[in-house]
Enzyme design. Structure first.
Site, PDB file in Angstrom:
ATOM      1  N   GLU A  65       0.604  -1.381  -0.130  1.00  0.00           N
ATOM      2  CA  GLU A  65       0.033  -0.222   0.154  1.00  0.00           C
ATOM      3  C   GLU A  65       0.775   1.067   0.210  1.00  0.00           C
ATOM      4  OE1 GLU A  65      -3.136   1.821   3.189  1.00  0.00           O
ATOM      5  OE2 GLU A  65      -3.407  -0.342   2.370  1.00  0.00           O
ATOM      6  N   GLU A  78      -3.185  10.082   2.817  1.00  0.00           N
ATOM      7  CA  GLU A  78      -4.129  10.266   3.982  1.00  0.00           C
ATOM      8  C   GLU A  78      -4.208  12.299   4.144  1.00  0.00           C
ATOM      9  OE1 GLU A  78      -5.245   5.985   5.704  1.00  0.00           O
ATOM     10  OE2 GLU A  78      -3.030   7.576   6.425  1.00  0.00           O
TER      11      GLU A  78
END
Length: 337
Positions: free
Chosen positions: A108, A112
């Site tokens: 990943e 964010e």
């Protein structure tokens, strides 16, 4: 000294005024040609020209979309405008992942965006996971010299076999270079590209102390200028993936966004010195004496961070700085409002 000061001021002004669409000369992808609805029913709204998407969060659901293909390395980008007003507990994310295919060993790469109470800035966080290394999260958090709710800015992830670069507009803010000592912690399996908005009250704002307040819902984020530039792969038939993707990877690594010139590295260093507020490298309470091979523990950066990984000398927040600057002026009161 004067030259250095002038360059720094120029850099700040440039970063503040940059238009997201001018960050890189790369073709954008219409939503229907590269993405599909992931979740959220009517909380995802596409523009009539198929070039932008609005994701919203209310008390019933968040929303998100996913790329229609998986990619073995690539350059992935979106111009994003974040929700305004009280956004504590809200998380907007733009990221790559293969967690649906490899739930125990997933890779990943994250952008964010962590909401905040009214009057305080959003925090922007990047993270890297490889081969399920969730217990060794490589988070970094930053403030930025602009208000990400006023206009869209471009956020980009470059993922190659040798290094990863995170960009805000055309300024590199983080580089992760692959090394043998990283082992499987460097992402290596094909990933999809995601965009989501969701309720992260348990951790997003002040470590979960401040929760989301749906009185201010819906929270709406806007995504445009979507870029998917990489090697598309079949998740089942990956035998010749490396060979088949060699040409695409070579093109990626020769593009302007893959070349960190001395000037670009200087801009990245200045951004990190000025705006990084947390680094996993120095978080002794979380990782003890564990050392990460991708951290430079002898750099001057080390001296700015405490044992919790937080910056000892955090930058001033954009909104509070702006309020101080915009006090009524005796010369022209109206223009200061």
């Amino acid at each position: 000294m004067a030259t250095s000061t002038t360059f720094f001021i120029f850099f700040l002004l440039l970063l503040t005024r940059m238009a997201a669409v001018a960050a890189f000369d790369v073709p954008t992808t219409p939503f229907s040609e590269g993405f599909s609805h992931l979740f959220g029913n009517d909380n995802l709204i596409r523009s009539k020209d198929d070039r932008s998407v609005r994701l919203s969060l209310n008390r019933y659901s968040g929303s998100g979309f996913i790329s229609s293909e998986l990619y073995e390395h690539g350059f992935f980008s979106a111009s994003i405008k974040l929700p305004r007003d009280y956004t504590a507990g809200v998380v907007v994310a733009f990221y790559t992942s293969n967690g649906d295919i490899f739930p125990n060993t997933h890779d990943e790469l994250d952008f964010e965006f962590l909401g905040n109470v009214r009057g305080k800035d959003w925090r922007i966080q990047t993270n890297v996971y490889g081969n399920g290394s969730t217990t060794r999260g490589r988070e970094e958090r930053y403030l930025v010299p602009f208000d990400p709710t006023e206009a869209a800015h471009r956020y980009s992830i470059l993922w190659t076999p040798d290094y990863i670069i995170f960009y805000i507009d055309d300024v590199a803010i983080r580089e992760v270079v692959r090394s043998d000592s990283m082992g499987g912690d460097f992402p290596s399996k094909p990933m999809s590209v995601y965009a989501t908005i969701w309720d992260g009250s348990s951790w997003a704002t002040s470590y979960g102390k401040i929760k989301i307040n749906y009185k201010y819902a819906p929270y709406v984020s806007e995504f445009s200028d979507l870029v998917l530039r990489g090697c598309r792969v079949d998740p089942i038939q990956q035998v010749d993936t490396a060979e088949r993707c060699a040409e695409t990877v070579e093109e990626l690594m020769s593009a302007d966004f893959a070349l960190l010139t001395p000037m670009k590295r200087a801009a990245m260093r200045r951004f990190r010195e000025r705006y990084m507020i947390y680094s996993f490298c120095y978080d002794q309470h979380r990782y003890g004496n564990f050392t990460f091979p991708d951290c430079d523990y002898v750099s001057p950066e080390h001296t700015r961070f405490g044992e919790w990984g937080d910056n000892r000398f955090p930058p001033k927040e954009v909104r509070r700085s702006r309020r101080r600057v915009r006090k009524p002026s005796p010369i022209n009161v109206q223009s200061s409002e």
